[in-house]
Design a protein around this motif. Structure first.
Motif, short mmCIF file in Angstrom:
data_model
loop_
_atom_site.label_atom_id
_atom_site.label_comp_id
_atom_site.label_asym_id
_atom_site.label_seq_id
_atom_site.Cartn_x
_atom_site.Cartn_y
_atom_site.Cartn_z
N TYR A 167 -14.23 -1.53 7.24
CA TYR A 167 -12.91 -2.16 7.41
C TYR A 167 -12.45 -2.04 8.86
O TYR A 167 -11.98 -3.01 9.45
N ASN B 198 -7.26 -8.01 3.02
CA ASN B 198 -7.33 -6.62 3.47
C ASN B 198 -6.59 -5.69 2.52
O ASN B 198 -7.02 -4.55 2.28
N TYR C 185 -8.79 -5.26 -0.43
CA TYR C 185 -9.99 -4.52 -0.01
C TYR C 185 -9.69 -3.03 0.05
O TYR C 185 -10.47 -2.21 -0.45
#
Length: 558
Positions: free
Chosen positions: A22, A35, A38
């Motif tokens: 990330y 994101n 995630y």
């Protein structure tokens, strides 16, 4: 390493790899919703994957059989004696207590924050802002939100352009259920407080929440004015609640950068797609397991063997470290309080195998020998099921012959767990050797002495006076777990080999097999050397010297 500690290590490794991806590929990109999910996903994945145990067939070249009952290929019938030690358990309990104390401190912090929010709600004026509620108070320095509540300074007008932007920002937090994300991460970081990557994920997720709210708040609006509002709110911000979404969330520089940057990052789709092979690699590494830990007991032992075609002995646990009772989903136990036994005991099992096994002709012609490990399940009614060979195949028909004879076995006495009959996995090693047996003495004897006159197989083996129960009592009363082994966490089975002469006196006492260390061998020898005389073995009606092997198991138990 305890199972929980091993789990934590795997969680840290998994979350560390995923967070590193990330940080390198996804951070500061404009796909904020991606994101967000995630970061939540890698947290759940890191917690779940180390718990999975998806078995894979093991195709190694050595015999399998860890954590199952195994008949050891040794000279005479045996009984395993376990020496338990509790200080190691107490040491682990102390570690668990300290870890749990830190969890309670984090939980208390969460509870205190929740209490302060409730107290603020009770002491403030509440106005409906359907479907939400607006909490008005002079104590609120900058707007923030928590589930259905928007907290607002009563002296600040919501009708100004700046006020409308802030209010729209907080409404986005509520619409997106960001409070649920924050509470989830607070709980995760409380339970796994030792994992630094979860704390980084929590901080990054809070910032991603702000990116999402900022982006939606300025749709078709004045970005420059909104950025100025963020700066103004940051300068006036007071202390924030950990559980809430605050308009003045730091760092300001990244929030403004996300608002003002116009360039699109290259390979944005590729950046997101590459996580798939990374996740699959982690999943395969941690979730799929093979039963690679091999029972090397028969390799480590260096015990003289009688020159007979097949030989077995009584059942002892295969692994040096015994697990607590474990049951598979098919109700097949691998460790039980009372293991299954062949009807009539070990001597009957020896006799059955000796009467029924025939050395395969192909193996004789090719001079193939070795130990064949046969795995089977003794069902709760005593039937022998799922018979198969495990480990490196010897060939020459040895595996087929061993399986054939095991399938001919009568019903066993089933194993018991919690006073009920259960299915138990069992391993039986059968050794085939090409060396011809020594010429039998007249009478019923089946073997003879070695060059030194010591027998390895007799009609009536030697025994401790009083039987196995008396031997077990003697060992439990006299053996002391060595302090050095306790400190180093050393445990395992020590095999003590000795000769019981024709008068019952123990001679030539020594340990055989791989050395464990920590003083275990010395302690086992000390206790055996102090034993009283045994009842000597008898062969063809007379007392004879017999080689005997006694396994003594040292294991930490609660």
């Amino acid at each position: 390493m305890t199972p929980f500690l091993a789990y934590l290590v795997k969680v840290i490794i998994c979350s560390g790899i995923l967070y590193a991806y990330y940080h390198l590929a996804l951070r500061n990109n404009r796909f904020h919703q991606w994101n967000r999910f995630y970061l939540l996903g890698i947290t759940i994945l890191s917690l779940a994957v180390p718990l999975l145990r998806i078995p894979l067939p093991f195709t190694g070249t050595e015999a399998t059989g860890i954590y199952v009952y195994t008949s050891q290929v040794v000279t005479l019938r045996e009984q395993v004696f376990t020496v338990s030690q509790t200080p190691a358990v107490q040491q682990f309990n102390l570690t668990a207590l300290l870890y749990g104390t830190v969890i309670l401190l984090f939980a208390a912090r969460i509870g205190w924050g929740y209490f302060k929010i409730l107290q603020l709600v009770r002491n403030s004026r509440i106005e409906p802002l359907l479907p939400y509620r607006l909490v008005l108070s002079q104590q609120i320095a900058a707007p923030f939100s928590f589930f259905r509540f928007i907290f607002w300074n009563s002296g600040m007008s919501a009708s100004t352009p700046e006020g409308r932007q802030m209010l729209r920002h907080e409404i986005v937090h509520l619409q997106e259920n960001h409070s649920t994300d924050k509470l989830f991460m607070e709980i995760v970081t409380a339970v796994c407080w030792i994992n630094p990557f979860f704390h980084l994920v929590k901080r990054e997720l809070s910032l991603v929440h702000e990116f999402i709210a900022d982006k939606r708040s300025v749709e078709n609006g004045d970005v420059a004015a909104y950025a100025q509002t963020i700066l103004h709110a940051a300068l006036q911000a007071g202390p924030a609640f950990k559980l809430t979404n605050n308009f003045s969330h730091q760092p300001i520089k990244r929030r403004i950068l996300m608002l003002t940057q116009s360039r699109r990052f290259r390979f944005s789709i590729l950046r997101r797609a590459l996580i798939v092979p990374v996740a699959l690699l982690i999943f395969s590494s941690l979730a799929f397991v093979t039963d690679e830990k091999i029972d090397r007991l028969s390799e480590n032992l260096n015990i003289p063997m009688p020159q007979t075609e097949t030989q077995t002995a009584s059942a002892i646990p295969a692994a040096d470290t015994l697990p607590p009772p474990v049951v598979a989903k098919e109700e097949i136990f691998t460790f039980v309080e009372q293991p299954p036994t062949f009807p009539g005991g070990d001597s009957a099992l020896n006799g059955f195998l000796g009467d029924n096994i025939r050395y395969p002709k192909a193996a004789l012609e090719k001079k193939i020998g070795g130990t064949v490990f046969v795995s089977f399940i003794v069902m709760n009614d005593g039937q022998v099921m799922s018979v198969k060979s495990v480990g490196d195949p010897k060939g020459g028909g040895l595996e087929e012959e061993a399986i054939r004879v095991v399938k001919l076995m009568p019903k066993w006495k089933p194993g018991k767990q919690n006073n009920r009959n259960v299915n138990v996995q069992f391993n039986l090693p059968i050794r085939f050797t090409l060396a011809p047996p020594p010429p039998p003495s007249p009478g019923k004897g089946k073997g003879g002495p070695d060059k030194s006159g010591v027998y390895t197989f007799v009609d009536a083996p030697p025994s401790f006076k009083g039987g196995d129960d008396a031997l077990n009592k003697y060992l439990s009363q006299n053996i002391r777990y060595p302090r050095q082994a306790i400190d180093k966490g050393i445990q395992g089975t020590i095999f003590v080999s000795f000769i019981v002469d024709e008068n019952g006196v123990l001679k030539d006492i020594k340990t055989v097999g791989a050395k464990k260390g920590g003083g275990l061998e010395e302690e086992a020898l000390r206790v055996v050397e102090g034993m009283p005389g045994w009842t000597p073995g008898r062969h063809e009606g007379k007392n004879v010297p017999v080689r005997f092997n006694l396994p003594i198991q040292f294991v930490f138990q609660s």
